[in-house]
Design a protein around this motif. Structure first.
Motif, PDB file in Angstrom:
ATOM      1  N   GLY A  45       0.865  -1.173   0.000  1.00 15.16           N
ATOM      2  CA  GLY A  45       0.000   0.000   0.000  1.00 15.16           C
ATOM      3  C   GLY A  45       0.898   1.217   0.000  1.00 15.16           C
ATOM      4  N   ASN A  46       0.622   2.157   0.878  1.00 14.96           N
ATOM      5  CA  ASN A  46       1.426   3.372   0.949  1.00 14.96           C
ATOM      6  C   ASN A  46       2.476   3.238   2.056  1.00 14.96           C
ATOM      7  OD1 ASN A  46       2.016   6.236   2.069  1.00 14.96           O
ATOM      8  ND2 ASN A  46       1.264   6.549  -0.024  1.00 14.96           N
ATOM      9  N   THR A  47       3.741   3.341   1.684  1.00 17.70           N
ATOM     10  CA  THR A  47       4.851   3.161   2.617  1.00 17.70           C
ATOM     11  C   THR A  47       4.852   4.215   3.717  1.00 17.70           C
ATOM     12  OG1 THR A  47       6.150   2.239   0.800  1.00 17.70           O
ATOM     13  CG2 THR A  47       7.355   2.881   2.772  1.00 17.70           C
ATOM     14  N   PHE A  48       4.513   5.457   3.386  1.00 17.40           N
ATOM     15  CA  PHE A  48       4.503   6.522   4.384  1.00 17.40           C
ATOM     16  C   PHE A  48       3.428   6.265   5.438  1.00 17.40           C
ATOM     17  CE2 PHE A  48       6.526   8.421   0.720  1.00 17.40           C
ATOM     18  CZ  PHE A  48       7.592   9.094   1.275  1.00 17.40           C
ATOM     19  N   LYS A  49       2.240   5.849   4.988  1.00 17.83           N
ATOM     20  CA  LYS A  49       1.164   5.538   5.929  1.00 17.83           C
ATOM     21  C   LYS A  49       1.523   4.329   6.784  1.00 17.83           C
ATOM     22  CE  LYS A  49      -3.725   4.597   6.430  1.00 17.83           C
ATOM     23  NZ  LYS A  49      -3.470   3.517   7.381  1.00 17.83           N
ATOM     24  N   LEU A  50       2.121   3.324   6.164  1.00 17.49           N
ATOM     25  CA  LEU A  50       2.536   2.135   6.900  1.00 17.49           C
ATOM     26  C   LEU A  50       3.484   2.505   8.039  1.00 17.49           C
ATOM     27  CD1 LEU A  50       2.913  -0.898   7.396  1.00 17.49           C
ATOM     28  CD2 LEU A  50       4.571  -0.911   5.511  1.00 17.49           C
ATOM     29  N   LEU A  51       4.529   3.229   7.730  1.00 17.44           N
ATOM     30  CA  LEU A  51       5.498   3.588   8.758  1.00 17.44           C
ATOM     31  C   LEU A  51       4.874   4.486   9.821  1.00 17.44           C
ATOM     32  CD1 LEU A  51       8.375   3.185   9.713  1.00 17.44           C
ATOM     33  CD2 LEU A  51       9.066   5.111   8.266  1.00 17.44           C
ATOM     34  N   HIS A  52       4.054   5.420   9.399  1.00 15.36           N
ATOM     35  CA  HIS A  52       3.356   6.297  10.353  1.00 15.36           C
ATOM     36  C   HIS A  52       2.539   5.467  11.341  1.00 15.36           C
ATOM     37  CE1 HIS A  52      -0.140   8.595  11.763  1.00 15.36           C
ATOM     38  NE2 HIS A  52       0.697   9.621  11.809  1.00 15.36           N
ATOM     39  N   ASP A  53       1.762   4.523  10.827  1.00 20.93           N
ATOM     40  CA  ASP A  53       0.888   3.726  11.690  1.00 20.93           C
ATOM     41  C   ASP A  53       1.660   2.736  12.557  1.00 20.93           C
ATOM     42  OD1 ASP A  53      -1.120   5.165  10.496  1.00 20.93           O
ATOM     43  OD2 ASP A  53      -2.254   3.429   9.810  1.00 20.93           O
ATOM     44  N   LEU A  54       2.790   2.228  12.058  1.00 16.74           N
ATOM     45  CA  LEU A  54       3.627   1.361  12.882  1.00 16.74           C
ATOM     46  C   LEU A  54       4.159   2.130  14.090  1.00 16.74           C
ATOM     47  CD1 LEU A  54       5.633  -0.567  10.150  1.00 16.74           C
ATOM     48  CD2 LEU A  54       3.938  -1.551  11.713  1.00 16.74           C
ATOM     49  N   TYR A  55       4.581   3.371  13.874  1.00 15.42           N
ATOM     50  CA  TYR A  55       5.024   4.202  14.994  1.00 15.42           C
ATOM     51  C   TYR A  55       3.854   4.534  15.924  1.00 15.42           C
ATOM     52  CZ  TYR A  55       9.839   5.010  13.505  1.00 15.42           C
ATOM     53  OH  TYR A  55      11.166   4.862  13.186  1.00 15.42           O
ATOM     54  N   ALA A  56       2.682   4.838  15.359  1.00 16.52           N
ATOM     55  CA  ALA A  56       1.508   5.160  16.176  1.00 16.52           C
ATOM     56  C   ALA A  56       1.113   3.978  17.066  1.00 16.52           C
ATOM     57  CB  ALA A  56       0.337   5.581  15.282  1.00 16.52           C
ATOM     58  N   ALA A  57       1.266   2.763  16.556  1.00 15.88           N
ATOM     59  CA  ALA A  57       0.952   1.562  17.337  1.00 15.88           C
ATOM     60  C   ALA A  57       2.107   1.161  18.247  1.00 15.88           C
ATOM     61  CB  ALA A  57       0.601   0.413  16.396  1.00 15.88           C
ATOM     62  N   ASP A  58       3.222   1.857  18.135  1.00 18.35           N
ATOM     63  CA  ASP A  58       4.416   1.629  18.954  1.00 18.35           C
ATOM     64  C   ASP A  58       4.947   0.196  18.814  1.00 18.35           C
ATOM     65  OD1 ASP A  58       6.458   2.342  20.732  1.00 18.35           O
ATOM     66  OD2 ASP A  58       5.283   1.734  22.490  1.00 18.35           O
ATOM     67  N   ILE A  59       5.051  -0.274  17.541  1.00 16.73           N
ATOM     68  CA  ILE A  59       5.539  -1.644  17.321  1.00 16.73           C
ATOM     69  C   ILE A  59       6.765  -1.723  16.410  1.00 16.73           C
ATOM     70  CG2 ILE A  59       3.385  -2.828  17.866  1.00 16.73           C
ATOM     71  CD1 ILE A  59       2.837  -2.995  14.842  1.00 16.73           C
ATOM     72  N   VAL A  60       7.348  -0.601  16.039  1.00 17.38           N
ATOM     73  CA  VAL A  60       8.534  -0.627  15.175  1.00 17.38           C
ATOM     74  C   VAL A  60       9.666  -1.394  15.854  1.00 17.38           C
ATOM     75  CG1 VAL A  60      10.313   0.771  14.039  1.00 17.38           C
ATOM     76  CG2 VAL A  60       7.920   1.483  13.934  1.00 17.38           C
ATOM     77  N   SER A  61       9.967  -1.056  17.087  1.00 16.98           N
ATOM     78  CA  SER A  61      11.055  -1.717  17.810  1.00 16.98           C
ATOM     79  C   SER A  61      10.744  -3.178  18.074  1.00 16.98           C
ATOM     80  CB  SER A  61      11.329  -1.000  19.139  1.00 16.98           C
ATOM     81  OG  SER A  61      11.804   0.286  18.906  1.00 16.98           O
ATOM     82  N   LEU A  62       9.498  -3.478  18.406  1.00 18.96           N
ATOM     83  CA  LEU A  62       9.098  -4.867  18.682  1.00 18.96           C
ATOM     84  C   LEU A  62       9.268  -5.740  17.442  1.00 18.96           C
ATOM     85  CD1 LEU A  62       7.917  -7.006  20.550  1.00 18.96           C
ATOM     86  CD2 LEU A  62       5.625  -6.152  19.936  1.00 18.96           C
ATOM     87  N   ILE A  63       8.845  -5.246  16.290  1.00 21.06           N
ATOM     88  CA  ILE A  63       9.015  -5.999  15.049  1.00 21.06           C
ATOM     89  C   ILE A  63      10.504  -6.205  14.770  1.00 21.06           C
ATOM     90  CG2 ILE A  63       8.759  -5.909  12.527  1.00 21.06           C
ATOM     91  CD1 ILE A  63       6.008  -4.585  13.021  1.00 21.06           C
ATOM     92  N   LYS A  64      11.279  -5.150  14.917  1.00 20.40           N
ATOM     93  CA  LYS A  64      12.720  -5.254  14.670  1.00 20.40           C
ATOM     94  C   LYS A  64      13.358  -6.294  15.587  1.00 20.40           C
ATOM     95  CE  LYS A  64      16.951  -2.624  14.424  1.00 20.40           C
ATOM     96  NZ  LYS A  64      17.698  -1.487  14.837  1.00 20.40           N
ATOM     97  N   GLU A  65      13.021  -6.268  16.860  1.00 23.59           N
ATOM     98  CA  GLU A  65      13.573  -7.227  17.822  1.00 23.59           C
ATOM     99  C   GLU A  65      13.201  -8.660  17.460  1.00 23.59           C
ATOM    100  OE1 GLU A  65      12.102  -5.983  21.650  1.00 23.59           O
ATOM    101  OE2 GLU A  65      13.120  -4.037  21.490  1.00 23.59           O
ATOM    102  N   LYS A  66      11.931  -8.865  17.110  1.00 18.94           N
ATOM    103  CA  LYS A  66      11.489 -10.224  16.764  1.00 18.94           C
ATOM    104  C   LYS A  66      12.195 -10.736  15.514  1.00 18.94           C
ATOM    105  CE  LYS A  66       7.928 -12.328  17.554  1.00 18.94           C
ATOM    106  NZ  LYS A  66       6.824 -13.127  18.055  1.00 18.94           N
ATOM    107  N   VAL A  67      12.303  -9.899  14.505  1.00 18.55           N
ATOM    108  CA  VAL A  67      12.957 -10.314  13.258  1.00 18.55           C
ATOM    109  C   VAL A  67      14.439 -10.583  13.507  1.00 18.55           C
ATOM    110  CG1 VAL A  67      13.576  -9.599  10.912  1.00 18.55           C
ATOM    111  CG2 VAL A  67      11.262  -9.191  11.770  1.00 18.55           C
ATOM    112  N   GLU A  68      15.085  -9.727  14.274  1.00 17.38           N
ATOM    113  CA  GLU A  68      16.501  -9.939  14.578  1.00 17.38           C
ATOM    114  C   GLU A  68      16.738 -11.192  15.417  1.00 17.38           C
ATOM    115  OE1 GLU A  68      17.818  -6.223  16.268  1.00 17.38           O
ATOM    116  OE2 GLU A  68      18.267  -5.395  14.276  1.00 17.38           O
ATOM    117  N   SER A  69      15.710 -11.651  16.131  1.00 11.98           N
ATOM    118  CA  SER A  69      15.866 -12.864  16.942  1.00 11.98           C
ATOM    119  C   SER A  69      15.406 -14.120  16.194  1.00 11.98           C
ATOM    120  CB  SER A  69      15.124 -12.723  18.272  1.00 11.98           C
ATOM    121  OG  SER A  69      13.729 -12.695  18.074  1.00 11.98           O
ATOM    122  N   GLY A  70      15.071 -13.971  14.905  1.00 10.53           N
ATOM    123  CA  GLY A  70      14.783 -15.138  14.081  1.00 10.53           C
ATOM    124  C   GLY A  70      13.352 -15.324  13.622  1.00 10.53           C
TER     125      GLY A  70
END
Length: 144
Positions: free
Chosen positions: A90-115
Motif C-alpha cells: 500500500g502506501n509506505t509513508f502511511k505504513l510507517l506512520h501507523d507502525l510508529y503510532a501503534a508503537d511496534i517498530v522496535s518490537l518488530i525489529k527485535e522479533k525479526v533480529e531474533s529469528g
C-alpha cells in the motif's frame, strides 16, 4: 543473535495473475508446511483493514497458516504471539506512520533480529531497507 529470515516481494501481483497468486508457492517454500501463527500488518492500506486482511487470508487458504490481523488495539499482543510477521503493501509513508503510532517498530525489529520470519510485499518490503527513501509512494502522511 539469530540471522534474520526475510522474504521481501516487490509486488502482490505478477502479470495478469490473481492477488498474491505467485507468492503462495514462494511463501510455502519459505515457511514450509508447519502450522504458523502469522500476524498480518495491514497499515499500508488506505481502505478497510478488515477487507484487506480477508483478501490476504483468502490468498493463502491452501496453506496451513493462521493469519491474524493486527490493528492498533491489539498490535503488541499479536506481534508478540506470532510465529511470523507479514506486512502488506500500500502506501509506505502511511505504513510507517501507523507502525510508529501503534508503537511496534522496535518490537518488530527485535522479533525479526531474533529469528522470527518476516514476509513483506511492496510497502512491506520497503521497510526492510535502511530507510524508506527509495519508495515511489506519495507522502500522504508524515511518519516519525
Amino acid at each position: 543473535m539469530k540471522s534474520a529470515q526475510v522474504l521481501a516481494l516487490s509486488s502482490s501481483r505478477v502479470g495478469d495473475g490473481a492477488y498474491l497468486e505467485k507468492a503462495v508457492a514462494v511463501v510455502k517454500d519459505f515457511l514450509g508446511e508447519k502450522k504458523h501463527r502469522i500476524g498480518f500488518v495491514p497499515f499500508a492500506s488506505v481502505d478497510s483493514y478488515e477487507l484487506y486482511a480477508e483478501k490476504v487470508s483468502e490468498a493463502f487458504t491452501s496453506l496451513p497458516y493462521t493469519i491474524q490481523m493486527i490493528d492498533h488495539s491489539n498490535a503488541k499482543e499479536i506481534i508478540e504471539a506470532s510465529d511470523v510477521i507479514m506486512v502488506g503493501g500500500g502506501n509506505t509513508f502511511k505504513l510507517l506512520h501507523d507502525l510508529y503510532a501503534a508503537d511496534i517498530v522496535s518490537l518488530i525489529k527485535e522479533k525479526v533480529e531474533s529469528g522470527t520470519p518476516y514476509i513483506g510485499w511492496s510497502a512491506g518490503s520497503n521497510l526492510t531497507g535502511p530507510t524508506i527513501c527509495t519508495t515511489n509512494d506519495m507522502p500522504i502522511i508524515e511518519p516519525k
